[in-house]
Design an enzyme around this catalytic site. Structure first.
Site, PDB file in Angstrom:
ATOM      1  N   GLY A   1      -8.215  -1.885  -1.886  1.00 57.59           N
ATOM      2  CA  GLY A   1      -8.403  -0.673  -1.235  1.00 57.59           C
ATOM      3  C   GLY A   1      -9.907  -0.589  -0.637  1.00 57.59           C
TER       4      GLY A   1
ATOM      5  N   GLY B   1     -11.552  -2.915   0.323  1.00 61.29           N
ATOM      6  CA  GLY B   1     -11.726  -3.971   1.375  1.00 61.29           C
ATOM      7  C   GLY B   1     -12.331  -5.392   0.891  1.00 61.29           C
TER       8      GLY B   1
ATOM      9  N   GLU C   1      -4.433   5.126  -4.550  1.00 57.80           N
ATOM     10  CA  GLU C   1      -3.368   4.414  -5.646  1.00 57.80           C
ATOM     11  C   GLU C   1      -2.182   5.177  -5.419  1.00 57.80           C
ATOM     12  OE1 GLU C   1      -7.213   3.259  -8.071  1.00 57.80           O
ATOM     13  OE2 GLU C   1      -6.178   5.034  -8.962  1.00 57.80           O
TER      14      GLU C   1
END
Length: 210
Positions: free
Chosen positions: A107, A109, A177
């Site tokens: 998420g 990166g 999420e």
């Protein structure tokens, strides 16, 4: 005598659920950069290609923390759809090879473990699809990726804004999420259509050791 502190009315469960669902829904309403395709289209195409190859390719999933839980949930449904699906790190996970696909989530990166797993998969000749909220991150995982699945949601790396009275604000990486969970459910629905899988067939593959 001091005045009593003003009281605030907390939103009801239904109102909280509505706000959270709206926040997740808004993620899929945002425009994508011109160089990136729809997350749903990318994942459905990549996974459908595995079942149409000869021999059938396998899919491996990896993520850390709560992202990892979402990846495991996807892996379970992919198995129910009849794919050879594996969670990286499980004791029974086979070696990845050409013709296989790694789905990895990062998420923010850049995670060192995700970078390492993507490098190993790439060096083994497998395809790599990176799911991330930061498609421009200069990470090894990004350089290894054949496809980038862009989910533009708040992650642990983003600054959180204070919520106003009566509003619900998901903390930390919960929005990313939650968006993953919804995205993966959409992928399962679309993939079931493509593969011609019916609910009874999926249910038959569910474990009976419970």
């Amino acid at each position: 005598m001091s005045n009593p502190a003003p009281t605030t009315t907390s939103p009801s469960s239904a109102a909280m659920a509505t706000q959270i669902c709206h926040q997740i829904q808004s993620i899929f309403s945002l425009p994508l950069p011109n160089n990136l395709s729809s997350p749903l289209d990318i994942l459905t195409t990549e996974l459908a290609a595995l079942s149409s190859s000869s021999p059938c390719g396998r899919v491996f999933v990896y993520g850390v923390g709560r992202e990892g839980l979402m990846m495991k949930a996807l892996c379970m449904r992919l198995f129910h759809l009849g794919l050879s699906a594996h969670v990286v790190g499980d004791m029974t996970t086979p070696p990845i090879a050409p013709g296989d696909l790694l789905l990895a989530s990062a998420g923010p990166g850049d995670f060192s473990t995700v970078n390492a797993i993507c490098r190993i998969a790439k060096n083994a000749g497998a395809r790599v699809a990176l799911i991330t909220a930061k498609p421009d991150a200069e990470s090894e995982a990004r350089r290894c990726a054949d496809e980038v699945v862009f989910v533009p949601a708040q992650t642990m790396a983003d600054r959180e804004e204070e919520s106003r009275a009566g509003e619900v604000s998901l903390p930390m990486g919960s929005l990313y999420e939650g968006a993953l969970f919804v995205l993966f459910e959409m992928v399962v629905i679309k993939l079931a259509e493509v593969l011609g899988q019916h609910p009874a067939e999926m249910r038959a593959r569910h474990t009976n050791l419970e």
